[in-house]
Scaffold this active site. Structure first.
Site, PDB file in Angstrom:
ATOM      1  N   MET A  31      50.596  27.685  23.381  1.00  0.00           N
ATOM      2  CA  MET A  31      50.532  27.745  24.845  1.00  0.00           C
ATOM      3  C   MET A  31      51.603  28.699  25.387  1.00  0.00           C
ATOM      4  O   MET A  31      51.911  28.682  26.578  1.00  0.00           O
ATOM      5  CB  MET A  31      50.716  26.352  25.450  1.00  0.00           C
ATOM      6  N   LEU A  34      57.163  31.168  23.874  1.00  0.00           N
ATOM      7  CA  LEU A  34      57.367  31.042  22.428  1.00  0.00           C
ATOM      8  C   LEU A  34      58.842  30.933  22.050  1.00  0.00           C
ATOM      9  O   LEU A  34      59.723  31.473  22.719  1.00  0.00           O
ATOM     10  CB  LEU A  34      56.738  32.245  21.722  1.00  0.00           C
ATOM     11  N   GLY A  37      60.169  28.020  16.621  1.00  0.00           N
ATOM     12  CA  GLY A  37      59.192  27.105  16.019  1.00  0.00           C
ATOM     13  C   GLY A  37      57.826  27.766  15.932  1.00  0.00           C
ATOM     14  O   GLY A  37      57.163  27.729  14.885  1.00  0.00           O
ATOM     15  N   HIS A  38      57.409  28.399  17.033  1.00  0.00           N
ATOM     16  CA  HIS A  38      56.126  29.112  17.021  1.00  0.00           C
ATOM     17  C   HIS A  38      56.189  30.289  16.040  1.00  0.00           C
ATOM     18  O   HIS A  38      55.239  30.556  15.305  1.00  0.00           O
ATOM     19  CB  HIS A  38      55.822  29.692  18.402  1.00  0.00           C
ATOM     20  N   ASP A 151      53.729  18.369  16.553  1.00  0.00           N
ATOM     21  CA  ASP A 151      52.625  17.668  17.230  1.00  0.00           C
ATOM     22  C   ASP A 151      51.775  17.023  16.144  1.00  0.00           C
ATOM     23  O   ASP A 151      50.652  17.445  15.869  1.00  0.00           O
ATOM     24  CB  ASP A 151      51.823  18.664  18.055  1.00  0.00           C
ATOM     25  N   SER A 187      58.841  24.351  23.949  1.00  0.00           N
ATOM     26  CA  SER A 187      58.830  25.139  25.195  1.00  0.00           C
ATOM     27  C   SER A 187      59.361  24.294  26.333  1.00  0.00           C
ATOM     28  O   SER A 187      59.974  24.799  27.272  1.00  0.00           O
ATOM     29  CB  SER A 187      57.415  25.594  25.531  1.00  0.00           C
TER      30      SER A 187
END
Ligand code: AMP
Length: 291
Positions: A31, A34, A37-38, A151, A187
């Site tokens: 989403m 960033l 982690g992304h 997640d 985020s």
């Protein structure tokens, strides 16, 4: 050549073209806003495939009416620079209207994996996630799609959806990437004031305390959950849940007879809802780097 695409059907055509040249595609759905982690997911995608596509889409259908859709951080320009710097080939950043040209007439229904934990507090959230991830799979036809263990419930639901709907995709899971002090990168951490950010370390610390007890041999689920809860009570403003569940089915663990257990938490600090988890019996201690 690096590209930023906005139109779903153009993205689909470009991905088809790449596949027709025998290229294996990895998709990293995000989403935006960033962080490392992304970017760690992008690094993994780079290792697993020939073409790496990163989607950046704040999906409205996974937000509840009183959630943070309007204020969710958006910074496409900086996001694009970051993923390009990590060797991605393409960013797909659609507008909501183009992803839902007929509103949301068709929706993926998800089963019991979506009932507990975040599902109990965010009605419809995981159906919104499954629907948009299904659309992204249909557009990009990836060999592999990368999801973060941060997640964890989402990861299991997406895996199950891919199996049940026969998407020919392998779901790869990336471990949780943490800040120096143990906070899971997110985020939403950007929302935290300096003071709230300090209190928020209570979230990984709560997992850490249970992890330590588990390492010392404690197996009683209520005791492990209570250790975690009392730290959350001390440091956060409101607890949604702190539960010990079976890592594959997400059902409550009631007996002491288990090898692995998912300890998952969600708690509010100020206006910010934070989630985190650890698999006891498998993951390193969340605050390991501080010890
Ligand atoms: P989001 O942009 O928050 O929807 O996250 C996009 C993907 O990045 C999801 O698969 C997340 O699980 C993953 N992700 C976000 N934060 C982290 C983190 N700290 N460590 C690992 N994966 C993460």
């Amino acid at each position: 050549m690096f590209d930023v695409l906005h139109a779903p059907l153009v993205f689909q055509r470009v991905m088809q073209e790449a596949r027709s040249h025998g290229r294996r595609i990895a998709l990293v759905p995000t989403m935006g806003a960033l962080h490392e982690g992304h970017l760690a997911l992008v690094d993994l995608a780079r290792k697993l495939a020939d073409t790496v596509a990163v989607s950046i889409f704040v999906n409205p259908t996974q937000f509840g009416p009183h959630e943070d859709l309007a204020r969710y951080p958006r910074d496409l320009e900086s996001d694009v620079k970051q993923v390009q710097g990590r060797g991605a080939d393409l960013v797909f950043a659609p507008e909501p209207e183009s992803m839902y040209p007929h509103g949301e007439e068709t929706r993926v229904r998800v089963g019991p994996l979506a009932a507990p934990l975040c599902g109990a507090f965010r009605p419809g959230h995981f159906e919104g996630v499954a629907t948009v991830v299904g659309k992204l799979f249909a557009l990009s036809g990836p060999c592999t799609a990368i999801f973060g263990r941060k997640d964890y419930q989402q990861l299991l639901i997406v895996k199950r959806m891919a199996q049940d709907l026969f998407f020919p995709v392998t779901i790869a899971a990336h471990p949780i990437v943490r800040e120096q002090d143990g906070m899971a990168m997110s985020s939403r951490n950007r929302y935290l004031s300096a003071e709230d950010r300090q209190r928020a370390v209570g979230v990984p610390r709560s997992l850490h305390l249970a992890h330590e007890a588990f390492q010392r041999g404690e197996r009683r689920p209520q005791v492990l959950a209570a250790l975690c809860q009392s730290e959350l009570e001390r440091t956060t403003d409101r607890i949604d849940y702190a539960e010990l569940v079976d890592p594959d089915r997400l059902t409550p663990l009631l007996s002491c007879d288990f090898e692995r257990a998912l300890l998952a938490v969600a708690a509010h600090v100020g206006m910010t809802r934070l989630i985190d988890n650890v698999i006891l019996g498998e993951d390193p201690a969340p605050l390991a780097r501080l010890m």
